[in-house]
Write a protein that holds these residues in place. Sequence first.
Motif, PDB file in Angstrom:
ATOM      1  N   LEU A  60      -3.686  11.410   6.845  1.00 19.34           N
ATOM      2  CA  LEU A  60      -3.198  10.190   6.200  1.00 19.34           C
ATOM      3  C   LEU A  60      -4.218   9.717   5.166  1.00 19.34           C
ATOM      4  O   LEU A  60      -5.353   9.410   5.497  1.00 19.34           O
ATOM      5  CB  LEU A  60      -3.004   9.087   7.233  1.00 19.34           C
ATOM      6  CG  LEU A  60      -1.652   8.981   7.891  1.00 19.34           C
ATOM      7  CD1 LEU A  60      -1.738   8.209   9.194  1.00 19.34           C
ATOM      8  CD2 LEU A  60      -0.672   8.290   6.949  1.00 19.34           C
ATOM      9  N   TYR A  81      -3.247   0.360  -3.854  1.00 19.33           N
ATOM     10  CA  TYR A  81      -3.058  -0.960  -3.262  1.00 19.33           C
ATOM     11  C   TYR A  81      -2.610  -1.930  -4.346  1.00 19.33           C
ATOM     12  O   TYR A  81      -3.195  -1.967  -5.436  1.00 19.33           O
ATOM     13  CB  TYR A  81      -4.369  -1.425  -2.631  1.00 19.33           C
ATOM     14  CG  TYR A  81      -4.537  -2.924  -2.464  1.00 19.33           C
ATOM     15  CD1 TYR A  81      -5.545  -3.606  -3.153  1.00 19.33           C
ATOM     16  CD2 TYR A  81      -3.721  -3.659  -1.613  1.00 19.33           C
ATOM     17  CE1 TYR A  81      -5.731  -4.969  -2.993  1.00 19.33           C
ATOM     18  CE2 TYR A  81      -3.897  -5.020  -1.452  1.00 19.33           C
ATOM     19  CZ  TYR A  81      -4.908  -5.675  -2.135  1.00 19.33           C
ATOM     20  OH  TYR A  81      -5.079  -7.024  -1.962  1.00 19.33           O
ATOM     21  N   TYR A  84       0.476   5.345   1.007  1.00 15.56           N
ATOM     22  CA  TYR A  84      -0.325   6.368   1.662  1.00 15.56           C
ATOM     23  C   TYR A  84       0.434   7.688   1.602  1.00 15.56           C
ATOM     24  O   TYR A  84       1.652   7.721   1.412  1.00 15.56           O
ATOM     25  CB  TYR A  84      -0.570   6.025   3.141  1.00 15.56           C
ATOM     26  CG  TYR A  84      -1.370   4.773   3.391  1.00 15.56           C
ATOM     27  CD1 TYR A  84      -0.739   3.538   3.487  1.00 15.56           C
ATOM     28  CD2 TYR A  84      -2.751   4.816   3.538  1.00 15.56           C
ATOM     29  CE1 TYR A  84      -1.466   2.371   3.728  1.00 15.56           C
ATOM     30  CE2 TYR A  84      -3.494   3.655   3.782  1.00 15.56           C
ATOM     31  CZ  TYR A  84      -2.836   2.449   3.878  1.00 15.56           C
ATOM     32  OH  TYR A  84      -3.565   1.303   4.111  1.00 15.56           O
ATOM     33  N   SER A 132      -7.902   3.963  -6.313  1.00 19.45           N
ATOM     34  CA  SER A 132      -8.893   5.014  -6.102  1.00 19.45           C
ATOM     35  C   SER A 132      -8.359   6.243  -5.384  1.00 19.45           C
ATOM     36  O   SER A 132      -8.963   7.306  -5.457  1.00 19.45           O
ATOM     37  CB  SER A 132     -10.095   4.461  -5.330  1.00 19.45           C
ATOM     38  OG  SER A 132      -9.686   4.003  -4.044  1.00 19.45           O
ATOM     39  N   ASP A 146      -6.856  -1.525  -6.711  1.00 19.13           N
ATOM     40  CA  ASP A 146      -7.471  -0.332  -6.126  1.00 19.13           C
ATOM     41  C   ASP A 146      -6.508   0.837  -6.278  1.00 19.13           C
ATOM     42  O   ASP A 146      -5.505   0.926  -5.560  1.00 19.13           O
ATOM     43  CB  ASP A 146      -7.829  -0.565  -4.652  1.00 19.13           C
ATOM     44  CG  ASP A 146      -8.682   0.548  -4.070  1.00 19.13           C
ATOM     45  OD1 ASP A 146      -8.816   1.620  -4.712  1.00 19.13           O
ATOM     46  OD2 ASP A 146      -9.220   0.365  -2.960  1.00 19.13           O
ATOM     47  N   PHE A 187      -5.035   7.112   1.790  1.00 22.25           N
ATOM     48  CA  PHE A 187      -4.715   5.971   0.950  1.00 22.25           C
ATOM     49  C   PHE A 187      -4.506   6.429  -0.484  1.00 22.25           C
ATOM     50  O   PHE A 187      -5.261   7.266  -0.995  1.00 22.25           O
ATOM     51  CB  PHE A 187      -5.850   4.958   1.026  1.00 22.25           C
ATOM     52  CG  PHE A 187      -5.834   3.920  -0.050  1.00 22.25           C
ATOM     53  CD1 PHE A 187      -6.653   4.034  -1.163  1.00 22.25           C
ATOM     54  CD2 PHE A 187      -4.990   2.818   0.040  1.00 22.25           C
ATOM     55  CE1 PHE A 187      -6.649   3.072  -2.152  1.00 22.25           C
ATOM     56  CE2 PHE A 187      -4.978   1.853  -0.953  1.00 22.25           C
ATOM     57  CZ  PHE A 187      -5.814   1.981  -2.052  1.00 22.25           C
ATOM     58  N   TYR A 238       0.841  -1.199   0.000  1.00 22.26           N
ATOM     59  CA  TYR A 238       0.000   0.000   0.000  1.00 22.26           C
ATOM     60  C   TYR A 238       0.876   1.248   0.000  1.00 22.26           C
ATOM     61  O   TYR A 238       1.933   1.274   0.624  1.00 22.26           O
ATOM     62  CB  TYR A 238      -0.878   0.046   1.253  1.00 22.26           C
ATOM     63  CG  TYR A 238      -1.755  -1.158   1.483  1.00 22.26           C
ATOM     64  CD1 TYR A 238      -1.245  -2.324   2.036  1.00 22.26           C
ATOM     65  CD2 TYR A 238      -3.104  -1.136   1.147  1.00 22.26           C
ATOM     66  CE1 TYR A 238      -2.043  -3.435   2.256  1.00 22.26           C
ATOM     67  CE2 TYR A 238      -3.926  -2.239   1.366  1.00 22.26           C
ATOM     68  CZ  TYR A 238      -3.379  -3.381   1.928  1.00 22.26           C
ATOM     69  OH  TYR A 238      -4.177  -4.481   2.142  1.00 22.26           O
ATOM     70  N   GLN A 256       0.853  11.420   3.768  1.00 25.64           N
ATOM     71  CA  GLN A 256       0.574  12.106   5.016  1.00 25.64           C
ATOM     72  C   GLN A 256       0.942  13.567   4.859  1.00 25.64           C
ATOM     73  O   GLN A 256       2.109  13.907   4.662  1.00 25.64           O
ATOM     74  CB  GLN A 256       1.360  11.480   6.172  1.00 25.64           C
ATOM     75  CG  GLN A 256       1.037  12.070   7.539  1.00 25.64           C
ATOM     76  CD  GLN A 256       1.707  11.323   8.665  1.00 25.64           C
ATOM     77  OE1 GLN A 256       2.747  10.672   8.481  1.00 25.64           O
ATOM     78  NE2 GLN A 256       1.137  11.378   9.865  1.00 25.64           N
ATOM     79  N   LEU A 262       4.178   7.290   2.582  1.00 28.61           N
ATOM     80  CA  LEU A 262       4.393   6.088   3.382  1.00 28.61           C
ATOM     81  C   LEU A 262       4.013   4.847   2.587  1.00 28.61           C
ATOM     82  O   LEU A 262       3.009   4.830   1.880  1.00 28.61           O
ATOM     83  CB  LEU A 262       3.554   6.130   4.658  1.00 28.61           C
ATOM     84  CG  LEU A 262       3.906   7.211   5.668  1.00 28.61           C
ATOM     85  CD1 LEU A 262       2.818   7.329   6.728  1.00 28.61           C
ATOM     86  CD2 LEU A 262       5.238   6.908   6.336  1.00 28.61           C
TER      87      LEU A 262
END
Lengths: 116, 116
Positions: free
Chosen positions: B43, B48, B35, B58, B56, B45, B33, B37, B91
């Motif tokens: 945080l 994936y 992410y 999105s 994903d 998303f 994943y 921040q 991240l």
Amino acid sequence: AQSVTQLGSHVSVSEGALVLLRCNYSSSVPPYLFWYVQYPNQGLQLLLKYTSAATLVKGINGFEAEFKKSETSFHLTKPSAHMSDAAEYFCAVSGGGSSNTGKLIFGQGTTLQVKP
Amino acid sequence: GAGVSQSPSNKVTEKGKDVELRCDPISGHTALYWYRQSLGQGLEFLIYFQGNSAPDKSGLPSDRFSAERTGGSVSTLTIQRTQQEDSAVYLCASSEQGSGVRNEQFFGPGTRLTVL
């Protein structure tokens, strides 16, 4: 859609006092719930997780959280704060079930300050 | 054992330049994943991966953002024509599988991106 609300962006407690960090979630499917801690300039570390087993979950460093479905809450507690607990804490949700991707939806975070 | 590693730890770039951020997940983890921040958005998303596929995407904020994963291991997040609003800590996390009770995500230390 899933969402997480953390009440209080900053919480200050005295060393030895009870720590209570609040988290409420919204999820259309049975959720998995997580608490992560982030120390300055570090990545996220898992404190504990709820995955539909016991509703009272014990984690590392003396933290625990209770899943309350009726209140859609997953508050984090610790009986006695230590100076080393000062950090930022994130509550997160992901959807349960095999079709879920496991992506985490995070709350805005709560900064915990521990006063001597 | 080795955790999730990311490189570079810091990246300063000029507006309009392209950047590549790298993530090395924990060996054997099939899910990966990304992410972001940032101060304003918390945080979020981004994307994936399950193996080399990205079911994903999105969370990618615009078509300037892309990511790939090769050999079911290393992943690269590319940001083209960077903008100042791209400044954030990126991240990466990996887990044994994307869904189910084993979905404990282990996070890397992050890459701090500053766009001047």
